[in-house]
Design a protein around this motif. Structure first.
Motif, PDB file in Angstrom:
ATOM      1  N   ASP A 214     -65.745 -20.484  56.298  1.00  0.00           N
ATOM      2  CA  ASP A 214     -66.600 -19.308  56.419  1.00  0.00           C
ATOM      3  C   ASP A 214     -65.871 -18.245  57.226  1.00  0.00           C
ATOM      4  O   ASP A 214     -65.514 -18.477  58.379  1.00  0.00           O
ATOM      5  CB  ASP A 214     -67.910 -19.683  57.132  1.00  0.00           C
ATOM      6  CG  ASP A 214     -68.970 -18.593  57.029  1.00  0.00           C
ATOM      7  OD1 ASP A 214     -68.604 -17.408  56.848  1.00  0.00           O
ATOM      8  OD2 ASP A 214     -70.163 -18.933  57.117  1.00  0.00           O
ATOM      9  N   PRO A 215     -65.650 -17.058  56.661  1.00  0.00           N
ATOM     10  CA  PRO A 215     -64.970 -16.006  57.417  1.00  0.00           C
ATOM     11  C   PRO A 215     -65.658 -15.623  58.720  1.00  0.00           C
ATOM     12  O   PRO A 215     -65.025 -15.028  59.595  1.00  0.00           O
ATOM     13  CB  PRO A 215     -64.959 -14.835  56.427  1.00  0.00           C
ATOM     14  CG  PRO A 215     -64.950 -15.484  55.082  1.00  0.00           C
ATOM     15  CD  PRO A 215     -65.844 -16.679  55.247  1.00  0.00           C
ATOM     16  N   VAL A 216     -66.931 -15.978  58.886  1.00  0.00           N
ATOM     17  CA  VAL A 216     -67.597 -15.757  60.169  1.00  0.00           C
ATOM     18  C   VAL A 216     -66.812 -16.423  61.309  1.00  0.00           C
ATOM     19  O   VAL A 216     -66.799 -15.929  62.433  1.00  0.00           O
ATOM     20  CB  VAL A 216     -69.044 -16.293  60.131  1.00  0.00           C
ATOM     21  CG1 VAL A 216     -69.677 -16.290  61.520  1.00  0.00           C
ATOM     22  CG2 VAL A 216     -69.903 -15.462  59.187  1.00  0.00           C
ATOM     23  N   PHE A 217     -66.153 -17.521  60.995  1.00  0.00           N
ATOM     24  CA  PHE A 217     -65.367 -18.263  61.986  1.00  0.00           C
ATOM     25  C   PHE A 217     -64.423 -17.344  62.748  1.00  0.00           C
ATOM     26  O   PHE A 217     -64.317 -17.414  63.986  1.00  0.00           O
ATOM     27  CB  PHE A 217     -64.564 -19.363  61.283  1.00  0.00           C
ATOM     28  CG  PHE A 217     -63.600 -20.100  62.180  1.00  0.00           C
ATOM     29  CD1 PHE A 217     -63.981 -21.256  62.832  1.00  0.00           C
ATOM     30  CD2 PHE A 217     -62.287 -19.645  62.357  1.00  0.00           C
ATOM     31  CE1 PHE A 217     -63.089 -21.942  63.647  1.00  0.00           C
ATOM     32  CE2 PHE A 217     -61.405 -20.321  63.163  1.00  0.00           C
ATOM     33  CZ  PHE A 217     -61.793 -21.464  63.820  1.00  0.00           C
ATOM     34  N   TRP A 218     -63.709 -16.484  62.034  1.00  0.00           N
ATOM     35  CA  TRP A 218     -62.672 -15.666  62.657  1.00  0.00           C
ATOM     36  C   TRP A 218     -63.278 -14.622  63.589  1.00  0.00           C
ATOM     37  O   TRP A 218     -62.732 -14.337  64.663  1.00  0.00           O
ATOM     38  CB  TRP A 218     -61.804 -15.014  61.585  1.00  0.00           C
ATOM     39  CG  TRP A 218     -61.238 -16.025  60.649  1.00  0.00           C
ATOM     40  CD1 TRP A 218     -61.617 -16.254  59.353  1.00  0.00           C
ATOM     41  CD2 TRP A 218     -60.229 -17.006  60.946  1.00  0.00           C
ATOM     42  NE1 TRP A 218     -60.898 -17.298  58.822  1.00  0.00           N
ATOM     43  CE2 TRP A 218     -60.035 -17.778  59.766  1.00  0.00           C
ATOM     44  CE3 TRP A 218     -59.455 -17.284  62.072  1.00  0.00           C
ATOM     45  CZ2 TRP A 218     -59.112 -18.819  59.705  1.00  0.00           C
ATOM     46  CZ3 TRP A 218     -58.532 -18.321  62.013  1.00  0.00           C
ATOM     47  CH2 TRP A 218     -58.374 -19.071  60.844  1.00  0.00           C
ATOM     48  N   LEU A 219     -64.412 -14.073  63.222  1.00  0.00           N
ATOM     49  CA  LEU A 219     -65.053 -13.059  64.060  1.00  0.00           C
ATOM     50  C   LEU A 219     -65.683 -13.680  65.296  1.00  0.00           C
ATOM     51  O   LEU A 219     -65.665 -13.084  66.373  1.00  0.00           O
ATOM     52  CB  LEU A 219     -66.109 -12.288  63.257  1.00  0.00           C
ATOM     53  CG  LEU A 219     -65.564 -11.166  62.360  1.00  0.00           C
ATOM     54  CD1 LEU A 219     -64.855 -11.727  61.131  1.00  0.00           C
ATOM     55  CD2 LEU A 219     -66.673 -10.213  61.932  1.00  0.00           C
ATOM     56  N   LEU A 220     -66.228 -14.892  65.144  1.00  0.00           N
ATOM     57  CA  LEU A 220     -66.734 -15.609  66.312  1.00  0.00           C
ATOM     58  C   LEU A 220     -65.610 -15.916  67.277  1.00  0.00           C
ATOM     59  O   LEU A 220     -65.704 -15.624  68.483  1.00  0.00           O
ATOM     60  CB  LEU A 220     -67.425 -16.909  65.876  1.00  0.00           C
ATOM     61  CG  LEU A 220     -67.628 -17.956  66.982  1.00  0.00           C
ATOM     62  CD1 LEU A 220     -68.528 -17.430  68.086  1.00  0.00           C
ATOM     63  CD2 LEU A 220     -68.156 -19.265  66.395  1.00  0.00           C
ATOM     64  N   HIS A 221     -64.539 -16.515  66.781  1.00  0.00           N
ATOM     65  CA  HIS A 221     -63.469 -16.936  67.681  1.00  0.00           C
ATOM     66  C   HIS A 221     -62.701 -15.758  68.267  1.00  0.00           C
ATOM     67  O   HIS A 221     -62.155 -15.862  69.369  1.00  0.00           O
ATOM     68  CB  HIS A 221     -62.543 -17.925  66.976  1.00  0.00           C
ATOM     69  CG  HIS A 221     -63.040 -19.329  67.103  1.00  0.00           C
ATOM     70  ND1 HIS A 221     -62.787 -20.104  68.210  1.00  0.00           N
ATOM     71  CD2 HIS A 221     -63.824 -20.068  66.286  1.00  0.00           C
ATOM     72  CE1 HIS A 221     -63.365 -21.278  68.074  1.00  0.00           C
ATOM     73  NE2 HIS A 221     -64.008 -21.287  66.908  1.00  0.00           N
ATOM     74  N   CYS A 222     -62.673 -14.662  67.545  1.00  0.00           N
ATOM     75  CA  CYS A 222     -62.065 -13.467  68.115  1.00  0.00           C
ATOM     76  C   CYS A 222     -62.869 -12.995  69.325  1.00  0.00           C
ATOM     77  O   CYS A 222     -62.291 -12.568  70.338  1.00  0.00           O
ATOM     78  CB  CYS A 222     -61.981 -12.376  67.051  1.00  0.00           C
ATOM     79  SG  CYS A 222     -60.907 -10.995  67.483  1.00  0.00           S
TER      80      CYS A 222
END
Length: 286
Positions: A214-222
């Protein structure tokens, strides 16, 4: 220097470029290695054995290098692209533009959690799921449907982590009580901290080791990465990483981290402490 921005402040062109870089990296076959790597470390990182990417002090530097590798792969598609962050303490609604059809898309449908709109919907043909927990080939989300995690973390939860006076503490795992790392990763205080809570709130693939599906992963971890830099700025006299000296099953300050060490690359937590060697955040000058 590349600047990572709040997703709420991206221009339409920046949103489009980010999405298209994700889709093109997926098409080229360069995306799914990140899903596989992350799942491997989620499954192997346990409280009572060697742990690197999770439930350990190296959670933050490990993910910083992981995100940096991914961002560089996106930049091989479009050099202007940087990872945006999602401040979930402000942008908290399913109707927020972060989940709009022209960006990350919305929630999964109730019967099978399949995401039906946006660029990552299975019907669009550009986001098949290859590393999956079952036979379903589509991206899944169940945002806000968990009875145990019906809401996103609040600003007060984030503030509690930022107020921690030290980075981490023995026994350097999920049971560590009050250090910044465990508070922001989310295991302390009944597993209610920011990182873990967002994973559970989004649900679907985000609630598995294969969460980078899920691309949401990258925005969360950023955003979690940004919080580490915010914590350092707030506590300039505290060590930015602990432990300094070797501890069994833990990556100390100057010890190499897997999986990079397995490929002959030496990446240590010390190398990752200062994000400004690699990129800036849009709030750094504030």
């Amino acid at each position: 220097m590349a600047v990572r921005k709040n997703q709420a402040k991206l221009t339409k062109a920046e949103r489009r470029d980010f999405v298209e870089a994700l889709l093109e990296l997926k098409r080229r076959g360069g995306y799914d290695k990140y899903v596989e790597i992350h799942d491997r470390f989620v499954m192997s990182d346990l409280d009572d054995q060697e742990r690197t990417g999770h439930v350990s002090p190296s959670f933050l530097p490990w993910h910083r290098q992981f995100l940096l590798d991914f961002e560089r792969d996106l930049q091989s598609v479009n050099p202007a692209v940087t990872l945006p962050y999602w401040d979930f303490t402000v942008n908290r609604s399913l109707s927020d533009p972060v989940f709009a059809p022209d960006f990350l898309g919305g929630n999964g449908r109730e019967r099978d959690a399949q995401v039906m709109d946006g660029p990552f919907a299975y019907s669009g043909g550009r986001w098949p799921i290859y590393f999956k927990a079952d036979e379903r080939p589509f991206l899944m989300r169940e945002m806000g449907r968990s009875k145990t995690t019906p809401q996103l973390p609040t600003a007060a939860t984030v503030e509690a982590a930022l107020a921690a006076p030290y980075y981490d503490e023995a026994p350097w795992n999920s049971t560590s009580k009050a250090g910044f790392r465990n508070l922001v990763e989310g295991w302390a205080n009944g597993n209610t901290g920011p990182h873990n809570t967002v994973h559970r709130w989004v649900g679907g693939h985000m609630n598995t080791g294969m969460s980078p599906n899920d691309p949401v992963f990258w925005l969360l971890h950023c955003f979690i990465d940004k919080l580490w830099s915010d914590w350092q700025r707030r506590h300039p006299k505290a060590p930015a990483y602990l432990p300094v000296e070797p501890v069994k099953d833990i990556v100390a300050l100057n010890e190499p981290m897997k999986p990079w060490s397995e490929k002959g690359q030496r990446v240590t937590p010390a190398d990752m402490i200062d994000h400004r060697k690699f990129y800036a955040y849009d709030t750094d000058a504030a």
